[in-house]
Design a protein around this motif. Structure first.
Motif, mmCIF file in Angstrom:
data_model
loop_
_atom_site.group_PDB
_atom_site.id
_atom_site.type_symbol
_atom_site.label_atom_id
_atom_site.label_comp_id
_atom_site.label_asym_id
_atom_site.label_seq_id
_atom_site.Cartn_x
_atom_site.Cartn_y
_atom_site.Cartn_z
ATOM 1 N N GLU A 147 -26.844 29.759 -36.020
ATOM 2 C CA GLU A 147 -26.648 29.959 -37.293
ATOM 3 C C GLU A 147 -25.607 29.637 -38.035
ATOM 4 O OE1 GLU A 147 -25.608 33.927 -37.256
ATOM 5 O OE2 GLU A 147 -28.267 35.081 -36.623
ATOM 6 N N LYS A 148 -24.167 28.766 -37.818
ATOM 7 C CA LYS A 148 -23.640 27.935 -38.731
ATOM 8 C C LYS A 148 -23.851 26.990 -39.329
ATOM 9 C CE LYS A 148 -18.530 26.822 -40.053
ATOM 10 N NZ LYS A 148 -19.124 25.439 -39.615
ATOM 11 N N ILE A 149 -24.820 26.389 -38.227
ATOM 12 C CA ILE A 149 -25.198 24.954 -38.142
ATOM 13 C C ILE A 149 -26.728 24.970 -39.291
ATOM 14 C CG2 ILE A 149 -26.503 23.756 -37.462
ATOM 15 C CD1 ILE A 149 -24.770 23.433 -34.130
ATOM 16 N N LEU A 150 -27.248 26.019 -39.115
ATOM 17 C CA LEU A 150 -27.998 26.097 -40.030
ATOM 18 C C LEU A 150 -27.514 26.695 -41.165
ATOM 19 C CD1 LEU A 150 -30.711 28.407 -37.432
ATOM 20 C CD2 LEU A 150 -31.306 25.766 -38.384
ATOM 21 N N LYS A 151 -27.047 27.343 -41.738
ATOM 22 C CA LYS A 151 -26.628 27.460 -42.866
ATOM 23 C C LYS A 151 -25.552 26.113 -43.846
ATOM 24 C CE LYS A 151 -23.848 31.367 -46.019
ATOM 25 N NZ LYS A 151 -23.749 31.803 -45.360
ATOM 26 N N ASP A 152 -25.152 25.319 -43.187
ATOM 27 C CA ASP A 152 -24.821 24.151 -43.564
ATOM 28 C C ASP A 152 -25.664 23.083 -43.533
ATOM 29 O OD1 ASP A 152 -21.573 25.502 -42.567
ATOM 30 O OD2 ASP A 152 -21.954 24.191 -40.947
ATOM 31 N N ALA A 153 -26.507 22.960 -43.011
ATOM 32 C CA ALA A 153 -28.363 22.122 -43.130
ATOM 33 C C ALA A 153 -28.360 22.879 -44.584
ATOM 34 C CB ALA A 153 -28.946 22.399 -41.845
ATOM 35 N N GLU A 154 -29.214 24.045 -44.704
ATOM 36 C CA GLU A 154 -29.345 24.286 -45.477
ATOM 37 C C GLU A 154 -28.105 24.008 -47.099
ATOM 38 O OE1 GLU A 154 -31.123 28.862 -48.038
ATOM 39 O OE2 GLU A 154 -29.695 28.680 -45.275
ATOM 40 N N LEU A 155 -27.236 24.333 -46.911
ATOM 41 C CA LEU A 155 -26.646 23.910 -47.847
ATOM 42 C C LEU A 155 -26.266 23.266 -48.397
ATOM 43 C CD1 LEU A 155 -23.694 26.019 -47.254
ATOM 44 C CD2 LEU A 155 -25.203 26.696 -49.385
ATOM 45 N N LYS A 156 -26.708 22.027 -47.358
ATOM 46 C CA LYS A 156 -26.294 20.395 -47.964
ATOM 47 C C LYS A 156 -28.141 19.616 -48.152
ATOM 48 C CE LYS A 156 -25.193 16.122 -45.657
ATOM 49 N NZ LYS A 156 -25.190 15.546 -44.187
ATOM 50 N N VAL A 157 -29.255 20.715 -47.845
ATOM 51 C CA VAL A 157 -30.139 19.792 -48.702
ATOM 52 C C VAL A 157 -30.178 20.786 -49.978
ATOM 53 C CG1 VAL A 157 -32.528 20.815 -48.806
ATOM 54 C CG2 VAL A 157 -31.332 20.321 -46.625
ATOM 55 N N GLU A 158 -29.580 22.299 -50.155
ATOM 56 C CA GLU A 158 -29.337 22.857 -51.434
ATOM 57 C C GLU A 158 -28.905 21.338 -52.841
ATOM 58 O OE1 GLU A 158 -28.150 26.462 -51.481
ATOM 59 O OE2 GLU A 158 -30.224 27.545 -50.872
ATOM 60 N N THR A 159 -27.338 21.392 -51.904
ATOM 61 C CA THR A 159 -26.361 20.502 -52.804
ATOM 62 C C THR A 159 -27.129 19.162 -53.241
ATOM 63 O OG1 THR A 159 -25.220 21.056 -51.972
ATOM 64 C CG2 THR A 159 -24.174 19.097 -52.518
ATOM 65 N N LEU A 160 -28.064 18.278 -51.949
ATOM 66 C CA LEU A 160 -28.607 17.064 -52.371
ATOM 67 C C LEU A 160 -29.474 17.351 -53.364
ATOM 68 C CD1 LEU A 160 -28.750 15.725 -48.946
ATOM 69 C CD2 LEU A 160 -27.447 14.883 -50.723
ATOM 70 N N ASN A 161 -30.340 18.524 -53.339
ATOM 71 C CA ASN A 161 -31.613 19.043 -54.545
ATOM 72 C C ASN A 161 -31.254 18.744 -55.439
ATOM 73 O OD1 ASN A 161 -33.447 18.441 -53.002
ATOM 74 N ND2 ASN A 161 -33.368 21.062 -52.176
ATOM 75 N N ARG A 162 -29.905 18.986 -56.020
ATOM 76 C CA ARG A 162 -29.227 19.571 -57.103
ATOM 77 C C ARG A 162 -28.744 18.704 -57.959
ATOM 78 N NH1 ARG A 162 -25.552 23.424 -55.339
ATOM 79 N NH2 ARG A 162 -26.350 24.467 -54.559
ATOM 80 N N LYS A 163 -28.398 17.867 -56.729
ATOM 81 C CA LYS A 163 -28.528 16.668 -56.810
ATOM 82 C C LYS A 163 -28.445 15.968 -57.630
ATOM 83 C CE LYS A 163 -25.366 12.522 -56.210
ATOM 84 N NZ LYS A 163 -24.877 11.565 -54.938
ATOM 85 N N GLY A 164 -30.304 15.286 -56.861
ATOM 86 C CA GLY A 164 -31.446 14.776 -57.889
ATOM 87 C C GLY A 164 -31.558 15.062 -58.483
#
Length: 70
Positions: A48-65
């Protein structure tokens, strides 16, 4: 828990699958069942932690984009 720290998400999921199979199919003592269950809970939390970290990373990348496009 430290022994699974360097394992990948996929390795952890495979371990979880093996635990479930053991609990479903094998005749396991109550004590062994509890140990397997505890390990499963730990692995689940790690996944769950790995998935949550990955989700946050994707959200950050999307916001940066989006910010880069403006």
């Amino acid at each position: 828990m430290a022994e699974t720290e360097n394992e990948t998400f996929e390795e952890k999921m495979k371990q979880l699958e093996q635990i479930v199979k053991q609990l479903d199919e094998d005749e396991v003592s109550l004590e062994a069942s509890l140990k397997l269950y505890q390990k499963g809970v730990e692995l689940t939390a790690e996944c769950e932690k790995i998935l949550k970290d990955a989700e946050l990373k994707v959200e950050t990348l999307n916001r940066k984009g989006v910010d880069d496009e403006q």
